[in-house]
Design a protein around this motif. Structure first.
Motif, PDB file in Angstrom:
ATOM      1  N   HIS A  90       0.784  -1.106  -0.044  1.00 43.70           N
ATOM      2  CA  HIS A  90       0.050   0.093  -0.125  1.00 43.70           C
ATOM      3  C   HIS A  90       0.839   1.162   0.003  1.00 43.70           C
ATOM      4  O   HIS A  90       1.649   1.361   1.096  1.00 43.70           O
ATOM      5  CB  HIS A  90      -0.896   0.164   1.219  1.00 43.70           C
ATOM      6  CG  HIS A  90      -1.760  -1.088   1.398  1.00 43.70           C
ATOM      7  ND1 HIS A  90      -3.075  -1.312   0.643  1.00 43.70           N
ATOM      8  CD2 HIS A  90      -1.379  -2.426   1.885  1.00 43.70           C
ATOM      9  CE1 HIS A  90      -3.565  -2.571   0.931  1.00 43.70           C
ATOM     10  NE2 HIS A  90      -2.712  -2.938   1.814  1.00 43.70           N
ATOM     11  N   VAL A 150      -0.864  -3.233  -3.785  1.00 44.91           N
ATOM     12  CA  VAL A 150      -2.397  -3.541  -3.591  1.00 44.91           C
ATOM     13  C   VAL A 150      -3.127  -2.422  -4.097  1.00 44.91           C
ATOM     14  O   VAL A 150      -4.214  -2.311  -4.419  1.00 44.91           O
ATOM     15  CB  VAL A 150      -2.738  -4.126  -2.341  1.00 44.91           C
ATOM     16  CG1 VAL A 150      -4.221  -4.399  -2.167  1.00 44.91           C
ATOM     17  CG2 VAL A 150      -2.052  -5.440  -2.366  1.00 44.91           C
ATOM     18  N   SER A 151      -2.825  -1.039  -3.185  1.00 44.88           N
ATOM     19  CA  SER A 151      -3.683   0.031  -3.398  1.00 44.88           C
ATOM     20  C   SER A 151      -2.442   1.207  -3.609  1.00 44.88           C
ATOM     21  O   SER A 151      -1.331   1.071  -2.839  1.00 44.88           O
ATOM     22  CB  SER A 151      -4.463   0.317  -2.217  1.00 44.88           C
ATOM     23  OG  SER A 151      -3.655   0.490  -1.014  1.00 44.88           O
ATOM     24  N   THR A 161      -5.535  10.789 -12.435  1.00 45.20           N
ATOM     25  CA  THR A 161      -7.074  10.435 -12.797  1.00 45.20           C
ATOM     26  C   THR A 161      -7.064  10.219 -14.427  1.00 45.20           C
ATOM     27  O   THR A 161      -8.328  10.072 -14.581  1.00 45.20           O
ATOM     28  CB  THR A 161      -7.909  11.890 -12.564  1.00 45.20           C
ATOM     29  OG1 THR A 161      -7.482  12.956 -13.086  1.00 45.20           O
ATOM     30  CG2 THR A 161      -7.764  11.987 -10.897  1.00 45.20           C
ATOM     31  N   GLY A 166      -5.577   4.894 -14.892  1.00 48.64           N
ATOM     32  CA  GLY A 166      -6.649   3.921 -14.328  1.00 48.64           C
ATOM     33  C   GLY A 166      -6.616   2.614 -14.985  1.00 48.64           C
ATOM     34  O   GLY A 166      -6.837   1.408 -14.220  1.00 48.64           O
ATOM     35  N   ASN A 169      -3.753   0.557 -13.934  1.00 47.97           N
ATOM     36  CA  ASN A 169      -3.744  -0.041 -12.613  1.00 47.97           C
ATOM     37  C   ASN A 169      -4.809  -1.240 -12.369  1.00 47.97           C
ATOM     38  O   ASN A 169      -4.534  -2.012 -11.719  1.00 47.97           O
ATOM     39  CB  ASN A 169      -3.900   1.052 -11.673  1.00 47.97           C
ATOM     40  CG  ASN A 169      -2.468   1.628 -11.212  1.00 47.97           C
ATOM     41  OD1 ASN A 169      -1.488   1.249 -10.645  1.00 47.97           O
ATOM     42  ND2 ASN A 169      -2.407   2.829 -11.910  1.00 47.97           N
ATOM     43  N   ARG A 170      -5.920  -0.772 -13.058  1.00 46.93           N
ATOM     44  CA  ARG A 170      -6.830  -2.080 -13.117  1.00 46.93           C
ATOM     45  C   ARG A 170      -6.165  -3.538 -13.953  1.00 46.93           C
ATOM     46  O   ARG A 170      -6.781  -4.546 -13.235  1.00 46.93           O
ATOM     47  CB  ARG A 170      -8.122  -1.444 -14.098  1.00 46.93           C
ATOM     48  CG  ARG A 170      -9.042  -0.576 -13.080  1.00 46.93           C
ATOM     49  CD  ARG A 170     -10.218  -0.621 -13.962  1.00 46.93           C
ATOM     50  NE  ARG A 170     -10.310  -0.058 -15.222  1.00 46.93           N
ATOM     51  CZ  ARG A 170     -10.454   1.402 -15.356  1.00 46.93           C
ATOM     52  NH1 ARG A 170     -10.516   2.242 -14.453  1.00 46.93           N
ATOM     53  NH2 ARG A 170      -9.982   1.767 -16.672  1.00 46.93           N
ATOM     54  N   GLY A 173      -4.424  -5.028 -11.180  1.00 51.90           N
ATOM     55  CA  GLY A 173      -4.846  -5.179  -9.930  1.00 51.90           C
ATOM     56  C   GLY A 173      -4.597  -4.443  -8.849  1.00 51.90           C
ATOM     57  O   GLY A 173      -5.031  -4.913  -7.628  1.00 51.90           O
ATOM     58  N   THR A 174      -4.246  -3.232  -9.068  1.00 52.56           N
ATOM     59  CA  THR A 174      -3.996  -2.099  -8.153  1.00 52.56           C
ATOM     60  C   THR A 174      -5.307  -1.121  -7.875  1.00 52.56           C
ATOM     61  O   THR A 174      -5.823  -0.828  -8.747  1.00 52.56           O
ATOM     62  CB  THR A 174      -2.785  -1.247  -8.307  1.00 52.56           C
ATOM     63  OG1 THR A 174      -1.647  -2.101  -8.578  1.00 52.56           O
ATOM     64  CG2 THR A 174      -2.565  -0.164  -7.290  1.00 52.56           C
ATOM     65  N   GLN A 175      -5.707  -1.180  -6.688  1.00 49.35           N
ATOM     66  CA  GLN A 175      -6.677  -0.155  -6.324  1.00 49.35           C
ATOM     67  C   GLN A 175      -6.162   1.210  -6.338  1.00 49.35           C
ATOM     68  O   GLN A 175      -5.516   1.666  -5.591  1.00 49.35           O
ATOM     69  CB  GLN A 175      -7.511  -0.486  -4.853  1.00 49.35           C
ATOM     70  CG  GLN A 175      -8.725   0.392  -4.592  1.00 49.35           C
ATOM     71  CD  GLN A 175      -9.277   0.015  -3.129  1.00 49.35           C
ATOM     72  OE1 GLN A 175      -8.869  -0.811  -2.608  1.00 49.35           O
ATOM     73  NE2 GLN A 175     -10.164   0.789  -2.890  1.00 49.35           N
ATOM     74  N   LEU A 176      -6.868   2.298  -6.842  1.00 48.13           N
ATOM     75  CA  LEU A 176      -6.698   3.678  -6.740  1.00 48.13           C
ATOM     76  C   LEU A 176      -7.567   4.377  -5.746  1.00 48.13           C
ATOM     77  O   LEU A 176      -8.888   4.227  -5.972  1.00 48.13           O
ATOM     78  CB  LEU A 176      -6.748   4.218  -8.194  1.00 48.13           C
ATOM     79  CG  LEU A 176      -5.728   4.083  -9.184  1.00 48.13           C
ATOM     80  CD1 LEU A 176      -6.046   4.684 -10.606  1.00 48.13           C
ATOM     81  CD2 LEU A 176      -4.324   4.040  -8.742  1.00 48.13           C
ATOM     82  N   THR A 177      -6.935   4.954  -4.775  1.00 49.77           N
ATOM     83  CA  THR A 177      -7.814   5.860  -3.855  1.00 49.77           C
ATOM     84  C   THR A 177      -7.421   7.237  -3.915  1.00 49.77           C
ATOM     85  O   THR A 177      -6.467   7.722  -3.725  1.00 49.77           O
ATOM     86  CB  THR A 177      -7.547   5.252  -2.398  1.00 49.77           C
ATOM     87  OG1 THR A 177      -7.776   3.981  -2.196  1.00 49.77           O
ATOM     88  CG2 THR A 177      -8.493   6.089  -1.261  1.00 49.77           C
TER      89      THR A 177
END
Length: 224
Positions: A90, A150-151, A161, A166, A169-170, A173-177
């Motif tokens: 993370h 992971v994120s 953005t 995006g 990372n999809r 498999g990485t989550q964007l916060t």
């Protein structure tokens, strides 16, 4: 040498000053604050009143007085993130922009911080870099060394953005916060690291001369 708890005893006098001076002003330490400097020194040395002497030495440092940044209480409500369970799974990232342009054309630094260990990478870049160039740099310098996170926590910079970022990372498999203006604490780790980095680069410019690009790798070493 006389040792105390496996640490070298330093007699009072000039030798104590030399140890403190090396731990604070060398290009491998770059003016750390009192707490970090104390923990660095006490690994190898001991004398009575060491912690007090370290605090007094940092307090009297003229370079530290010049580079110390103003810190204000952050606005907004606290939005805590989950505690990471493993290093470099993370991460948080942000940009330092508006720096003097170097001979190579770099005028910004990409700051990427691991939320668990707080270790960081400082990557010199150009503000005009296209997203494809930043993506290759990200794969070469982060994924190559630490694997796929992971994120990722970041602000709503247009580069983060962007549709391509995006989609990449999809695929990984990485989550964007993304943080918002009302919840600055979500990416506070990178913001705090940037403040420390800016102080270190100012100290380098005052202490060792030269531009920021020359010292950014030493700043990364000293910070980590």
């Amino acid at each position: 040498g006389l040792r105390c708890h496996n640490r070298l005893f330093v007699p009072y006098g000039q030798l104590c000053f030399d140890v403190l001076n090396e731990a604070h002003r060398s290009c491998f330490s770059i003016h750390p604050r009192a707490t970090k400097m104390y923990h660095d020194v006490k690994r190898n040395f001991w004398w009575r009143g060491l912690k007090k002497d370290v605090a007094e030495f940092v307090k009297q440092c003229e370079v530290c007085r010049q580079v110390k940044a103003e810190h204000q209480r952050p606005l907004g409500l606290l939005q805590p993130l989950s505690i990471p369970e493993w290093k470099w799974e993370h991460i948080t990232m942000d940009f330092v922009t508006g720096l003097p342009k170097t001979e190579t054309g770099c005028d910004a630094i990409w700051v990427i911080v691991d939320r668990l260990t707080k270790s960081a990478h400082f990557l010199p870049i150009k503000e005009t870099y296209k997203l494809s160039v930043l993506t290759k740099l990200y794969i070469d310098e982060i994924i190559r060394l630490h694997g796929v996170p992971v994120s990722i926590v970041s602000d709503r910079d247009a580069r983060f953005t962007a549709r391509f970022w995006g989609a990449l990372n999809r695929a990984l498999g990485t989550q964007l916060t993304m943080s918002s203006a009302h919840h600055p604490q979500t990416d506070g780790q990178s913001e705090r690291t940037i403040l420390i980095l800016e102080d270190m680069l100012r100290a380098c410019a005052l202490e060792f001369k030269g531009n920021w690009y020359k010292h950014v790798t030493l700043a990364e070493f000293a910070y980590n």
